[in-house]
Scaffold this motif. Structure first.
Motif, mmCIF file in Angstrom:
data_model
loop_
_atom_site.group_PDB
_atom_site.id
_atom_site.type_symbol
_atom_site.label_atom_id
_atom_site.label_comp_id
_atom_site.label_asym_id
_atom_site.label_seq_id
_atom_site.Cartn_x
_atom_site.Cartn_y
_atom_site.Cartn_z
ATOM 1 N N ASP A 147 -8.419 -1.626 1.314
ATOM 2 C CA ASP A 147 -7.965 -0.234 1.177
ATOM 3 C C ASP A 147 -8.602 0.645 2.256
ATOM 4 O O ASP A 147 -9.008 0.141 3.288
ATOM 5 C CB ASP A 147 -8.266 0.273 -0.235
ATOM 6 C CG ASP A 147 -7.233 -0.236 -1.244
ATOM 7 O OD1 ASP A 147 -6.123 -0.598 -0.816
ATOM 8 O OD2 ASP A 147 -7.549 -0.280 -2.439
ATOM 9 N N ALA A 148 -8.714 1.934 1.971
ATOM 10 C CA ALA A 148 -9.225 2.865 2.978
ATOM 11 C C ALA A 148 -10.753 2.825 3.036
ATOM 12 O O ALA A 148 -11.446 3.802 2.747
ATOM 13 C CB ALA A 148 -8.716 4.264 2.672
ATOM 14 N N LYS A 156 0.802 -1.233 0.000
ATOM 15 C CA LYS A 156 0.000 0.000 0.000
ATOM 16 C C LYS A 156 0.827 1.273 0.000
ATOM 17 O O LYS A 156 1.898 1.327 0.620
ATOM 18 C CB LYS A 156 -0.894 0.044 1.257
ATOM 19 C CG LYS A 156 -1.767 -1.175 1.475
ATOM 20 C CD LYS A 156 -2.859 -1.271 0.446
ATOM 21 C CE LYS A 156 -3.754 -2.471 0.732
ATOM 22 N NZ LYS A 156 -4.688 -2.719 -0.382
ATOM 23 N N SER A 181 -2.570 7.153 -6.187
ATOM 24 C CA SER A 181 -2.644 5.769 -6.656
ATOM 25 C C SER A 181 -2.922 5.695 -8.165
ATOM 26 O O SER A 181 -2.662 4.674 -8.792
ATOM 27 C CB SER A 181 -3.710 5.012 -5.876
ATOM 28 O OG SER A 181 -4.941 5.691 -5.945
HETATM 29 O O1 PMV Z 1 -4.502 7.695 -4.105
HETATM 30 P P1 PMV Z 1 -5.497 7.731 -2.983
HETATM 31 O O2 PMV Z 1 -5.561 9.051 -2.309
HETATM 32 O O3 PMV Z 1 -6.839 7.212 -3.402
HETATM 33 O O4 PMV Z 1 -4.958 6.719 -1.826
HETATM 34 C C1 PMV Z 1 -4.941 5.336 -1.949
HETATM 35 C C2 PMV Z 1 -4.627 4.682 -0.653
HETATM 36 C C3 PMV Z 1 -4.862 3.180 -0.586
HETATM 37 O O5 PMV Z 1 -5.871 2.786 -1.475
HETATM 38 C C4 PMV Z 1 -5.297 2.823 0.814
HETATM 39 C C5 PMV Z 1 -3.585 2.389 -0.883
HETATM 40 C C6 PMV Z 1 -3.133 2.340 -2.309
HETATM 41 O O6 PMV Z 1 -1.905 2.213 -2.483
HETATM 42 O O7 PMV Z 1 -3.935 2.363 -3.250
#
Ligand code: PMV
Length: 325
Positions: free
Chosen positions: A283-284, A15, A140
């Protein structure tokens, strides 16, 4: 001055969790993902001389507010890079990422937007330059420029010019499956941006998260090269658990998990004890994605569908990188 691009979403096996620069979106650690063929966004961007502001349609709805702001601020970066601050765009995006599956449509969305906008405005970026640009829309998303297994190198430079994705192996290297277990949940979300910031600033577990990444990356990349499913799955699962542990040690503490999340994790462990290699990652949000091999399709689907609280199971294979339509 018109272009259409298609980008698929991706699931991180190592991640990305935490930024060292908020405005440029520079990560604290390298991450590694698999691009998924089942879920994509198709975006058309057309720049017009007569427009005085950008317009953004998502699935045919005209978008305003925060989502519009994010798109137009990103287009500002594109205009600046192209030296064309005089033109505005009409953007049409269609999302083929079911929101209920808990997969980030921002990854496919910003990747398709960056590709279509940079082409429409007349820039000819190579994939690396496109990944650097995409990253500034959503972190990501920079991994979705490539298909198959992809690493995002955090880079060392202050300006972010060396923080981009690199392809490891293409989608056809290895036929594995990712099932998204869709659960009935409308719990209030802590956005990944907020969650990352809180853990970086307050979690006593955060430094050990960052320290653990290089070893995970070496092992998982070996596993991918040798198609060692158990190695790849177990590293991905352990990495996910370590990321989520950082949130429990944050101040104030929080978790993305719900009761159904635990039920799915237990079901995956049950599958393993009965001899089926399956591993989870999260994920989040509360949704769980399960990695497994094609020959176990039926057993895994059946197991996941029997869990109370799971409404649907959506399966994906490894997918391709950016394409222009
Ligand atoms: O790129 P974002 O802000 O959507 O963050 C992604 C964070 C996670 O999905 C938890 C991990 C990842 O690497 O995709």
């Amino acid at each position: 001055m018109k272009a259409t691009a298609r980008a698929h979403t991706n699931i991180a096996l190592i991640k990305y969790w935490g930024k060292r620069d908020r405005s440029l979106i520079l990560p604290m650690n390298n991450s590694l993902s698999l691009t998924l063929d089942g879920f994509y966004t198709e975006t058309t961007v057309e720049f017009h001389d007569y427009l005085t502001a950008d317009v953004f349609y998502l699935n045919n709805d005209c978008i305003t507010g925060k989502a519009y702001q994010r798109v137009t601020s990103f287009l500002d970066r594109v205009r600046e890079k192209a030296g064309r601050t005089d033109v505005y765009a009409e953007v049409h995006s269609v999302n083929h990422v079911p929101t209920a599956a808990g997969l980030a449509s921002s990854a496919s969305g910003f990747s398709a937007l960056a590709a279509a906008a940079s082409k429409a405005i007349g820039m000819q970026l190579n994939n690396q330059e496109l990944s650097v640009l995409t990253r500034q829309g959503s972190g990501s998303a920079c991994r979705s420029v490539y298909g198959g297994f992809v690493e995002w190198e955090k880079g060392l430079k202050e300006d972010g010019s060396d923080s981009h994705a690199i392809p490891i192996v293409p989608a056809n290297h290895w036929d594995i499956r990712v099932a998204a277990a869709v659960m009935s949940s409308d719990a209030k979300k802590i956005l990944s941006r907020e969650g990352m910031e809180r853990t970086v600033n307050t979690s006593s577990f955060y430094p050990s998260w960052v320290e653990s990444i290089p070893a995970d990356l070496i092992t998982i990349k070996k596993g991918i090269m040798h198609k060692d499913f158990e190695k790849v799955g177990s590293i991905a699962e352990a990495n996910c658990l370590r990321m989520h542990a950082t949130t429990l040690a944050a101040h104030p503490p929080f978790t993305y998990w719900q009761s159904t999340t635990f039920l799915i994790m237990e079901a995956v462990r049950d599958l393993r004890s009965s001899g089926v290699p399956a591993y989870f990652t999260i994920d989040a949000g509360p949704n769980v994605k399960v990695l497994y091999l094609p020959e176990d399709e039926e057993t895994v689907q059946h197991k996941l569908r029997s869990i109370a609280g799971v409404r649907d199971v959506i399966v994906s294979k490894p997918g391709q990188g950016i394409s222009y339509v």
